[in-house]
Design an enzyme around this catalytic site. Structure first.
Site, PDB file in Angstrom:
ATOM      1  N   ARG A  27      -5.928  -8.073  85.936  1.00 43.89           N
ATOM      2  CA  ARG A  27      -4.859  -8.497  85.037  1.00 43.89           C
ATOM      3  C   ARG A  27      -4.732  -7.713  83.744  1.00 43.89           C
ATOM      4  O   ARG A  27      -3.765  -7.892  83.013  1.00 43.89           O
ATOM      5  CB  ARG A  27      -5.010  -9.992  84.733  1.00 43.89           C
ATOM      6  CG  ARG A  27      -4.593 -10.842  85.920  1.00 43.89           C
ATOM      7  CD  ARG A  27      -4.937 -12.286  85.706  1.00 43.89           C
ATOM      8  NE  ARG A  27      -6.375 -12.422  85.577  1.00 43.89           N
ATOM      9  CZ  ARG A  27      -7.006 -13.583  85.462  1.00 43.89           C
ATOM     10  NH1 ARG A  27      -6.321 -14.698  85.440  1.00 43.89           N
ATOM     11  NH2 ARG A  27      -8.312 -13.616  85.364  1.00 43.89           N
ATOM     12  N   TYR A 146     -20.452 -21.617  94.286  1.00 44.96           N
ATOM     13  CA  TYR A 146     -19.051 -22.062  94.404  1.00 44.96           C
ATOM     14  C   TYR A 146     -18.881 -23.049  95.560  1.00 44.96           C
ATOM     15  O   TYR A 146     -18.163 -24.043  95.442  1.00 44.96           O
ATOM     16  CB  TYR A 146     -18.121 -20.861  94.636  1.00 44.96           C
ATOM     17  CG  TYR A 146     -17.901 -20.015  93.403  1.00 44.96           C
ATOM     18  CD1 TYR A 146     -17.091 -20.466  92.368  1.00 44.96           C
ATOM     19  CD2 TYR A 146     -18.492 -18.768  93.271  1.00 44.96           C
ATOM     20  CE1 TYR A 146     -16.875 -19.694  91.238  1.00 44.96           C
ATOM     21  CE2 TYR A 146     -18.290 -17.983  92.151  1.00 44.96           C
ATOM     22  CZ  TYR A 146     -17.483 -18.452  91.139  1.00 44.96           C
ATOM     23  OH  TYR A 146     -17.283 -17.701  90.023  1.00 44.96           O
TER      24      TYR A 146
HETATM   25  O1  CP3 Z   1     -11.859  -4.341  90.111  1.00 49.03           O
HETATM   26  C1  CP3 Z   1     -12.733  -5.072  90.595  1.00 49.03           C
HETATM   27  O2  CP3 Z   1     -13.750  -5.367  89.973  1.00 49.03           O
HETATM   28  C2  CP3 Z   1     -12.557  -5.495  92.050  1.00 49.03           C
HETATM   29  C3  CP3 Z   1     -12.049  -6.768  92.299  1.00 49.03           C
HETATM   30  C4  CP3 Z   1     -12.864  -8.035  92.251  1.00 49.03           C
HETATM   31  C5  CP3 Z   1     -12.234  -9.305  92.156  1.00 49.03           C
HETATM   32  N1  CP3 Z   1     -13.162 -10.269  92.316  1.00 49.03           N
HETATM   33  C6  CP3 Z   1     -10.795  -9.488  91.980  1.00 49.03           C
HETATM   34  C7  CP3 Z   1     -10.329 -10.731  91.342  1.00 49.03           C
HETATM   35  C8  CP3 Z   1     -14.223  -8.276  92.396  1.00 49.03           C
HETATM   36  C9  CP3 Z   1     -15.356  -7.277  92.505  1.00 49.03           C
HETATM   37  C10 CP3 Z   1     -14.383  -9.704  92.445  1.00 49.03           C
HETATM   38  C11 CP3 Z   1     -15.680 -10.365  92.678  1.00 49.03           C
HETATM   39  C12 CP3 Z   1     -15.858 -11.724  92.162  1.00 49.03           C
HETATM   40  N2  CP3 Z   1     -15.061 -12.814  92.357  1.00 49.03           N
HETATM   41  C13 CP3 Z   1     -17.008 -12.148  91.459  1.00 49.03           C
HETATM   42  C14 CP3 Z   1     -18.167 -11.280  91.122  1.00 49.03           C
HETATM   43  C15 CP3 Z   1     -17.819 -10.422  89.967  1.00 49.03           C
HETATM   44  C16 CP3 Z   1     -17.884 -11.133  88.645  1.00 49.03           C
HETATM   45  O3  CP3 Z   1     -16.869 -11.175  87.972  1.00 49.03           O
HETATM   46  O4  CP3 Z   1     -18.971 -11.608  88.294  1.00 49.03           O
HETATM   47  C17 CP3 Z   1     -16.853 -13.517  91.181  1.00 49.03           C
HETATM   48  C18 CP3 Z   1     -17.809 -14.394  90.418  1.00 49.03           C
HETATM   49  C19 CP3 Z   1     -15.632 -13.924  91.773  1.00 49.03           C
HETATM   50  C20 CP3 Z   1     -15.031 -15.275  91.783  1.00 49.03           C
HETATM   51  C21 CP3 Z   1     -13.753 -15.238  91.040  1.00 49.03           C
HETATM   52  N3  CP3 Z   1     -12.563 -14.764  91.577  1.00 49.03           N
HETATM   53  C22 CP3 Z   1     -13.496 -15.600  89.691  1.00 49.03           C
HETATM   54  C23 CP3 Z   1     -14.510 -16.177  88.733  1.00 49.03           C
HETATM   55  C24 CP3 Z   1     -12.128 -15.319  89.437  1.00 49.03           C
HETATM   56  C25 CP3 Z   1     -11.396 -15.381  88.105  1.00 49.03           C
HETATM   57  C26 CP3 Z   1     -10.474 -16.518  87.962  1.00 49.03           C
HETATM   58  C27 CP3 Z   1      -9.472 -16.199  86.877  1.00 49.03           C
HETATM   59  O5  CP3 Z   1      -8.295 -16.151  87.209  1.00 49.03           O
HETATM   60  O6  CP3 Z   1      -9.870 -15.965  85.733  1.00 49.03           O
HETATM   61  C28 CP3 Z   1     -11.579 -14.802  90.623  1.00 49.03           C
HETATM   62  C29 CP3 Z   1     -10.188 -14.347  90.836  1.00 49.03           C
HETATM   63  C30 CP3 Z   1     -10.019 -12.874  90.820  1.00 49.03           C
HETATM   64  N4  CP3 Z   1     -10.780 -12.007  91.553  1.00 49.03           N
HETATM   65  C31 CP3 Z   1      -9.043 -12.145  90.093  1.00 49.03           C
HETATM   66  C32 CP3 Z   1      -9.226 -10.807  90.421  1.00 49.03           C
HETATM   67  C33 CP3 Z   1      -8.420  -9.635  89.956  1.00 49.03           C
HETATM   68  C34 CP3 Z   1      -7.952 -12.740  89.215  1.00 49.03           C
HETATM   69  C35 CP3 Z   1      -6.901 -13.147  90.186  1.00 49.03           C
HETATM   70  C36 CP3 Z   1      -5.495 -13.171  89.643  1.00 49.03           C
HETATM   71  O7  CP3 Z   1      -5.079 -14.219  89.149  1.00 49.03           O
HETATM   72  O8  CP3 Z   1      -4.788 -12.154  89.787  1.00 49.03           O
END
Ligand code: CP3
Length: 337
Positions: A27, A146
């Site tokens: 984002r 989770y």
């Molecule tokens: O560029 C990168 O790093 C690759 C993409 C990536 C995403 N998730 C995309 C994403 C990676 C490596 C992850 C892994 C992930 N997902 C982790 C481990 C990495 C970390 O941050 O510690 C965890 C804990 C998750 C679980 C998860 N998914 C969370 C806590 C969230 C955030 C929620 C929020 O909206 O704040 C997500 C959603 C997520 N994963 C988004 C992205 C780009 C945001 C989604 C959106 O609304 O577009």
């Protein structure tokens, strides 16, 4: 192909310090937000073309030395039919959380054909990328947290209670999640990923004793299960200062460090046998450039030009970060690292 990222992972000399950012695709980029107005998270992840496009966005704009596959740690569970959604601003949410031994049946083995969109995306990417692609998986503890809590948690109470009260079920849960992670990572490398990162983002919530006895064995099995592939293995968590040596010993080549422990101190804790990745505080990237620059210079100074440093943030890019700051940061690291 620019290979300084892979060289640094292997603690070989590099021309300049390689840099990429966790959550570089996401984002903070206007081109990502524009796509997200038209497509949901799972819609992007179900399309090889969209996954490849989002993965490429930060490489084009920022000039980073590695790409990370755009996906999510809960995607493998969705792929085997577990009901999970990713709520914007919240994170993964499970309609029916893990509770009893009966729930183990929901964790069937992952078949590579379950993830055709991901492997197809990787094939598109390896043809187009000027830099190595990092594949990844969530570590068993972080994914379990989770699944057991039903969503993001502050204290991991249900997870820790299950871990201590039903050790056999806990071990079985982590074992299944480890098998899924191994299949997931192997499929990514077979398709063309050149490195893997295991995200145990929330392992820092554990005592060293719980980590070593109740979590580390499953993560170690994952690293052993991809060892024959010969790609660098990165192990990352947040707040893991007390666990850094164990996270290396689990079978990693590179230990990810968050911003709480200075890199020179992290080096003392893990010893010389590992590369380090980190560790600029992502919150500081929202400050004026002079603040970012001073903080980045401090990270580089503590890395001290020794082989085996991959510059990164201590955790993911915050959505409010300016892409211009990230771009300048890449230039700064390339100039001074
Ligand atoms: O560029 C990168 O790093 C690759 C993409 C990536 C995403 N998730 C995309 C994403 C990676 C490596 C992850 C892994 C992930 N997902 C982790 C481990 C990495 C970390 O941050 O510690 C965890 C804990 C998750 C679980 C998860 N998914 C969370 C806590 C969230 C955030 C929620 C929020 O909206 O704040 C997500 C959603 C997520 N994963 C988004 C992205 C780009 C945001 C989604 C959106 O609304 O577009």
């Amino acid at each position: 192909m620019n290979d300084r990222f892979l060289r640094a992972c292997r603690r070989r000399p590099v021309d300049v310090t390689p840099v990429w950012f966790m959550r570089q695709a996401g984002r903070s980029l206007p081109e990502y937000r524009a796509l997200r107005e038209r497509y949901g998270m799972f819609e992007i992840m179900a399309s090889a073309e969209l996954t490849a496009e989002v993965t490429l966005q930060p490489v084009r704009r920022l000039g980073v030395d590695a790409a990370i596959l755009f996906s999510d740690i809960v995607l493998p569970l969705a792929a085997i039919g577990v009901d999970v959604e990713i709520k914007p601003g919240v994170g993964p949410v499970f309609a029916d959380p893990f509770r009893t031994a009966d729930d183990l049946e929901r964790l069937r083995p992952l078949d590579p054909t379950d993830m055709a969109a991901v492997t197809d995306a990787i094939k598109i990417l390896t043809a187009e990328l000027p830099v190595p692609l990092i594949g990844f998986a969530g570590a068993p503890f972080t994914v379990a947290s989770y699944f057991v809590e039903g969503g993001p948690s502050r204290d991991y109470a249900k997870t820790k209670a299950l871990m201590r009260s039903e050790p056999t079920l806990w071990a079985a849960l982590l074992d299944r999640l480890a098998d899924i992670a191994i299949a997931w990572l192997r499929a990514q490398v077979d398709a063309g990923a050149s490195a893997v990162q295991l995200f145990d983002s929330w392992a820092g919530a554990l005592s060293a004793e719980d980590y070593r006895g109740r979590v580390m064995p499953a993560s170690a099995r994952i690293f052993a299960g991809v060892a024959d592939l010969g790609v660098p293995r990165i192990h990352f968590g947040v707040g893991t200062g007390e666990l850094l040596a164990d996270m290396g010993a689990a079978g990693a080549d590179v230990v990810g460090v968050d911003w709480r422990i200075p890199l020179d101190e992290a080096r003392r804790r893990v010893g010389g046998a590992y590369a380090l990745q980190g560790n600029l505080d992502p919150a500081l990237c929202t400050a004026p450039w002079n603040v970012v620059e001073a903080a980045a210079a401090d990270v580089l100074e503590r890395a001290a030009g020794r082989p085996g440093h991959v510059f990164n943030l201590g955790h993911g890019v915050l959505p409010e970060t300016s892409p211009d700051t990230l771009q300048r940061l890449v230039e700064f690291v390339h100039e001074h690292g």
